[in-house]
Design a protein around this motif. Structure first.
Motif, PDB file in Angstrom:
ATOM      1  N   GLY A 276       0.813  -1.213   0.000  1.00  0.00           N
ATOM      2  CA  GLY A 276       0.000   0.000   0.000  1.00  0.00           C
ATOM      3  C   GLY A 276       0.846   1.263   0.000  1.00  0.00           C
ATOM      4  O   GLY A 276       0.550   2.227  -0.719  1.00  0.00           O
ATOM      5  N   GLU A 277       1.911   1.254   0.800  1.00  0.00           N
ATOM      6  CA  GLU A 277       2.801   2.413   0.862  1.00  0.00           C
ATOM      7  C   GLU A 277       3.474   2.652  -0.495  1.00  0.00           C
ATOM      8  O   GLU A 277       3.563   3.794  -0.968  1.00  0.00           O
ATOM      9  N   MET A 278       3.934   1.573  -1.120  1.00  0.00           N
ATOM     10  CA  MET A 278       4.622   1.719  -2.407  1.00  0.00           C
ATOM     11  C   MET A 278       3.654   2.185  -3.499  1.00  0.00           C
ATOM     12  O   MET A 278       3.986   3.071  -4.295  1.00  0.00           O
ATOM     13  N   LEU A 279       2.445   1.625  -3.525  1.00  0.00           N
ATOM     14  CA  LEU A 279       1.454   2.068  -4.505  1.00  0.00           C
ATOM     15  C   LEU A 279       1.092   3.534  -4.285  1.00  0.00           C
ATOM     16  O   LEU A 279       0.890   4.295  -5.243  1.00  0.00           O
ATOM     17  N   GLY A 280       1.037   3.934  -3.026  1.00  0.00           N
ATOM     18  CA  GLY A 280       0.671   5.308  -2.692  1.00  0.00           C
ATOM     19  C   GLY A 280       1.655   6.339  -3.208  1.00  0.00           C
ATOM     20  O   GLY A 280       1.308   7.518  -3.363  1.00  0.00           O
ATOM     21  N   ALA A 281       2.879   5.903  -3.489  1.00  0.00           N
ATOM     22  CA  ALA A 281       3.893   6.830  -4.018  1.00  0.00           C
ATOM     23  C   ALA A 281       3.676   7.126  -5.491  1.00  0.00           C
ATOM     24  O   ALA A 281       4.339   7.999  -6.070  1.00  0.00           O
ATOM     25  N   GLY A 282       2.740   6.399  -6.119  1.00  0.00           N
ATOM     26  CA  GLY A 282       2.439   6.637  -7.525  1.00  0.00           C
ATOM     27  C   GLY A 282       3.401   5.933  -8.467  1.00  0.00           C
ATOM     28  O   GLY A 282       4.317   5.227  -8.042  1.00  0.00           O
ATOM     29  N   ILE A 283       3.171   6.146  -9.749  1.00  0.00           N
ATOM     30  CA  ILE A 283       4.041   5.561 -10.772  1.00  0.00           C
ATOM     31  C   ILE A 283       5.407   6.231 -10.708  1.00  0.00           C
ATOM     32  O   ILE A 283       5.518   7.455 -10.588  1.00  0.00           O
ATOM     33  N   ILE A 284       6.450   5.419 -10.787  1.00  0.00           N
ATOM     34  CA  ILE A 284       7.825   5.929 -10.701  1.00  0.00           C
ATOM     35  C   ILE A 284       8.506   5.744 -12.051  1.00  0.00           C
ATOM     36  O   ILE A 284       8.553   4.640 -12.593  1.00  0.00           O
ATOM     37  N   LYS A 285       9.016   6.840 -12.591  1.00  0.00           N
ATOM     38  CA  LYS A 285       9.646   6.799 -13.904  1.00  0.00           C
ATOM     39  C   LYS A 285      10.617   7.958 -14.001  1.00  0.00           C
ATOM     40  O   LYS A 285      10.257   9.095 -13.694  1.00  0.00           O
ATOM     41  N   ASP A 286      11.849   7.691 -14.420  1.00  0.00           N
ATOM     42  CA  ASP A 286      12.829   8.770 -14.528  1.00  0.00           C
ATOM     43  C   ASP A 286      12.972   9.213 -15.988  1.00  0.00           C
ATOM     44  O   ASP A 286      12.575   8.501 -16.910  1.00  0.00           O
ATOM     45  N   THR A 287      13.519  10.387 -16.187  1.00  0.00           N
ATOM     46  CA  THR A 287      13.585  10.983 -17.531  1.00  0.00           C
ATOM     47  C   THR A 287      14.510  10.238 -18.480  1.00  0.00           C
ATOM     48  O   THR A 287      14.391  10.371 -19.690  1.00  0.00           O
ATOM     49  N   GLN A 288      15.426   9.456 -17.936  1.00  0.00           N
ATOM     50  CA  GLN A 288      16.378   8.715 -18.777  1.00  0.00           C
ATOM     51  C   GLN A 288      15.915   7.283 -19.042  1.00  0.00           C
ATOM     52  O   GLN A 288      16.643   6.489 -19.638  1.00  0.00           O
ATOM     53  N   ASP A 289      14.719   6.947 -18.566  1.00  0.00           N
ATOM     54  CA  ASP A 289      14.163   5.604 -18.744  1.00  0.00           C
ATOM     55  C   ASP A 289      15.068   4.513 -18.178  1.00  0.00           C
ATOM     56  O   ASP A 289      15.103   3.396 -18.684  1.00  0.00           O
ATOM     57  N   GLN A 290      15.784   4.868 -17.111  1.00  0.00           N
ATOM     58  CA  GLN A 290      16.582   3.854 -16.410  1.00  0.00           C
ATOM     59  C   GLN A 290      15.693   2.987 -15.530  1.00  0.00           C
ATOM     60  O   GLN A 290      15.970   1.815 -15.323  1.00  0.00           O
ATOM     61  N   LEU A 291      14.622   3.585 -15.011  1.00  0.00           N
ATOM     62  CA  LEU A 291      13.765   2.874 -14.059  1.00  0.00           C
ATOM     63  C   LEU A 291      12.303   3.196 -14.324  1.00  0.00           C
ATOM     64  O   LEU A 291      11.929   4.355 -14.519  1.00  0.00           O
ATOM     65  N   SER A 292      11.488   2.157 -14.340  1.00  0.00           N
ATOM     66  CA  SER A 292      10.037   2.315 -14.439  1.00  0.00           C
ATOM     67  C   SER A 292       9.392   1.355 -13.456  1.00  0.00           C
ATOM     68  O   SER A 292       9.674   0.158 -13.484  1.00  0.00           O
ATOM     69  N   ILE A 293       8.557   1.883 -12.560  1.00  0.00           N
ATOM     70  CA  ILE A 293       7.819   1.046 -11.607  1.00  0.00           C
ATOM     71  C   ILE A 293       6.358   1.418 -11.748  1.00  0.00           C
ATOM     72  O   ILE A 293       5.926   2.484 -11.301  1.00  0.00           O
ATOM     73  N   ARG A 294       5.582   0.529 -12.386  1.00  0.00           N
ATOM     74  CA  ARG A 294       4.178   0.840 -12.646  1.00  0.00           C
ATOM     75  C   ARG A 294       3.313  -0.420 -12.729  1.00  0.00           C
ATOM     76  O   ARG A 294       2.277  -0.426 -13.393  1.00  0.00           O
ATOM     77  N   SER A 295       3.770  -1.500 -12.103  1.00  0.00           N
ATOM     78  CA  SER A 295       2.999  -2.748 -12.128  1.00  0.00           C
ATOM     79  C   SER A 295       3.184  -3.503 -10.823  1.00  0.00           C
ATOM     80  O   SER A 295       4.123  -3.255 -10.067  1.00  0.00           O
ATOM     81  N   VAL A 296       2.249  -4.428 -10.582  1.00  0.00           N
ATOM     82  CA  VAL A 296       2.284  -5.265  -9.383  1.00  0.00           C
ATOM     83  C   VAL A 296       2.355  -6.722  -9.808  1.00  0.00           C
ATOM     84  O   VAL A 296       1.641  -7.159 -10.712  1.00  0.00           O
ATOM     85  N   LYS A 297       3.238  -7.479  -9.169  1.00  0.00           N
ATOM     86  CA  LYS A 297       3.367  -8.908  -9.437  1.00  0.00           C
ATOM     87  C   LYS A 297       2.531  -9.668  -8.407  1.00  0.00           C
ATOM     88  O   LYS A 297       2.765  -9.585  -7.200  1.00  0.00           O
ATOM     89  N   ILE A 298       1.548 -10.423  -8.909  1.00  0.00           N
ATOM     90  CA  ILE A 298       0.632 -11.202  -8.077  1.00  0.00           C
ATOM     91  C   ILE A 298       0.889 -12.683  -8.340  1.00  0.00           C
ATOM     92  O   ILE A 298       1.177 -13.066  -9.476  1.00  0.00           O
ATOM     93  N   TYR A 299       0.788 -13.511  -7.318  1.00  0.00           N
ATOM     94  CA  TYR A 299       1.008 -14.949  -7.483  1.00  0.00           C
ATOM     95  C   TYR A 299      -0.316 -15.693  -7.372  1.00  0.00           C
ATOM     96  O   TYR A 299      -1.029 -15.569  -6.377  1.00  0.00           O
ATOM     97  N   ALA A 300      -0.623 -16.499  -8.399  1.00  0.00           N
ATOM     98  CA  ALA A 300      -1.855 -17.291  -8.362  1.00  0.00           C
ATOM     99  C   ALA A 300      -1.595 -18.735  -7.947  1.00  0.00           C
ATOM    100  O   ALA A 300      -2.351 -19.308  -7.174  1.00  0.00           O
ATOM    101  N   ASP A 301      -0.531 -19.350  -8.493  1.00  0.00           N
ATOM    102  CA  ASP A 301      -0.254 -20.756  -8.152  1.00  0.00           C
ATOM    103  C   ASP A 301       1.236 -20.974  -8.029  1.00  0.00           C
ATOM    104  O   ASP A 301       2.032 -20.029  -8.043  1.00  0.00           O
TER     105      ASP A 301
END
Length: 546
Positions: A276-301
């Motif tokens: 929740g804390e990480m999602l609350g920080a919003g989408i993370i993306k830098d101008t040089q496209d070194q880092l993009s954080i905009r998805s959640v990994k969920i485990y089903a099986d």
């Protein structure tokens, strides 16, 4: 050679983004948005981005440019691994590696040697696979006690979905015959009713919670170690499938410092207590496209090798057993909704046909309730899918994020676990492409080796490294060379909302590329996995030289 590389690195690091760079005398190929593959002999770069490619030698047209003679070598866009575990790979390179061990005795030798110099509180390792051993049975804590009994040992299975521990580890975790098995997990028991030392999926946490967590310093070390390895294999961007809070902090700090060693598209782990804390920080993306954080990994099986993949029918080699759902459909829907409401994509691990069906049902329900269908949501692995459910990926705009090497490393085990009917929708890459789905390809390192040329070889031949079986395993699902390259470049970029930045060497995109020792498009298919990377460049800067 090392001095030469350091000199080249210094020149290109200082100057590449300051003026024009011309890479000439290359045998260049790039996929394009139009589906065609374009050839070129010169590549012009400015400020780290592609200005143009040309079949002509442009070195004389830019007299003041930095010039690099490619000596006729083949040049491809930097390869993208759409599913790996970066910190897991780094730790694997820094801890005990038991991959490929053909017996418990061989693991014992490696463990004994490692224990002599290891100074930590726990001995941690990864890579065992009981299906490679005589008998193929799960090992026990007693098997490890023969080699180390005074210090806790925890060895993760190659697929990451089971752990094998010694008695000391179980004692520290207060595990006994009375210990309750958590939902979504399994404790393998001995005939006496005592825990054997094998803990599958959510049962792993009974032991893992005792293991000291990684510090930021250790995460940084693992990141650098993993990146060094990935760059040597031609991987310029990796999708990190499930990061914890510490890694989330480290990645952001490194991006701000402009010291990310390669491009990372990271998925937040849905199991993190700080999701929740990480999602609350919003989408993370830098101008040089070194880092993009905009998805959640969920485990089903779980995984097929440990019989944790959730199946519609029984396992062929374990009657009455249908695997494990780690989350029920209601919880999956809640996690997907939580992701979508923060503008995050939901990428869900599903291997078995039952898990894939339940996950597709969950996405369908969520899209009806709250939307989010256009967020390029993915199913990670999509290994065993019922043929009736494959069209639903296209209907629901779900991207199948698949790892070609899983098919060739799993094929013998899969034929034991599943019958022919269950395998009809297995590792069905060509079927997905024919219906218009984009396949985002990766390796799932360190579950598999990270080498993307192993993945390209597997995708094109459906064969192992001995080029068996002769016609390929279930060969109707083979990919062409063009399709396979797109899956590791443009389509992988698309699955991360990066197709206008990465994945091809088209005007305005980042100049991420590799030079290799053979022509990918003309060599025989059976030697694609032998291709070696000579150089790796990111944003027009030389990052690795063989």
């Amino acid at each position: 050679m090392k001095k030469t590389f350091l000199a080249l690195l210094a020149v290109f690091s200082l100057c590449a983004t300051a003026q024009v760079t011309v890479i000439h005398n290359v045998n260049g190929y790039t996929p394009t948005k139009s589906q065609a593959v374009t050839r070129f002999s010169s590549l012009v770069i400015k400020d780290g981005k592609v200005v143009k490619t040309s079949e002509k030698d442009l070195s004389e047209q830019y007299p003041n440019a930095i010039k690099f003679n490619g000596e006729g070598k083949t040049l491809l866009p930097g390869l993208i691994d759409a599913h790996g575990h970066i910190i897991g790979l780094g730790n694997n390179l820094l801890t005990l590696d038991v991959r490929g061990s053909s017996s418990i005795a061989e693991i014992g030798k490696r463990l004994t040697a490692y224990a002599k110099t290891h100074k930590g509180a726990w001995i941690i390792g990864r890579g065992w696979d009981q299906t490679l051993w005589p008998g193929g049975q799960f090992p026990t804590a007693a098997d490890l006690d023969k080699y180390v009994k005074d210090k806790p040992v925890m060895l993760t299975r190659v697929d990451g979905h089971a752990i094998w521990v010694n008695t000391k580890a179980m004692e520290l975790a207060n595990i006994s015959s009375e210990t309750q098995t958590p939902e979504g997990g399994e404790i393998i028991k001995l005939s006496t009713g005592q825990p054997s030392g094998i803990f599958i999926d959510k049962a792993e946490e009974l032991v893992r919670r005792q293991v000291p967590t990684l510090s930021q310093e250790q995460v940084n070390l693992a990141l650098d170690k993993a990146a060094e390895h990935l760059l040597s294999l031609g991987i310029t961007s990796a999708h990190d499938a499930g990061i914890d809070h510490t890694t989330w902090q480290v990645y952001q700090a490194r991006a701000k410092q402009r010291t990310m060693p390669l491009r990372v598209y990271a998925m937040l782990s849905a199991s993190s207590p700080k999701l929740g804390e990480m999602l609350g920080a919003g989408i993370i993306k830098d101008t040089q496209d070194q880092l993009s954080i905009r998805s959640v990994k969920i485990y089903a099986d779980g995984a097929l090798g440990s019989r944790g993949a959730a199946l519609i029918g029984d396992y062929h080699d374990r009657k009455g057993h249908r695997g494990l759902m780690l989350e029920n459909q209601s919880t999956l829907e809640s996690l997907i909704i939580q992701s979508i409401r923060h503008g995050y994509s939901a990428h869900t691990h599903a291997i078995g046909d039952r898990a894939n069906r339940i996950v597709l049902d969950a996405y369908q329900n969520v899209f009806t309730k709250v939307g989010g269908r256009l967020l390029r949501n993915r199913i990670e692995h999509a290994q065993i899918v019922h043929p009736d459910d494959i069209p639903r990926f296209k209907t629901l705009d779900i991207i199948p994020s698949m790892q070609p090497v899983h098919a060739t490393s799993d094929m013998h085990m899969a034929e034991k676990r599943l019958d022919d009917k269950q395998l009809r929708g297995a590792y069905a890459w060509q079927t997905f492409l024919k219906q218009g789905s984009r396949v985002a390809a990766g390796s799932d390192f360190p579950v598999e080796l990270a080498n993307p040329f192993h993945g390209l070889h597997a995708a094109i031949t459906r064969q192992d490294h001995q080029n068996l079986p002769e016609q390929g395993w279930r060969p109707v699902e083979k990919l062409t060379k063009v399709q396979a390259l797109r899956a590791f470049t443009l389509d992988a970029a698309y699955s991360a909302f990066q197709e206008y930045k990465l994945g091809s060497l088209e005007q305005g995109k980042w100049a991420d590329f590799i030079l290799i020792d053979q022509d990918y498009f003309t060599v025989n298919n059976d030697v694609i996995d032998d291709i070696q990377v000579e150089q790796t460049w990111i944003a027009g800067e030389l990052k690795y030289q063989r």
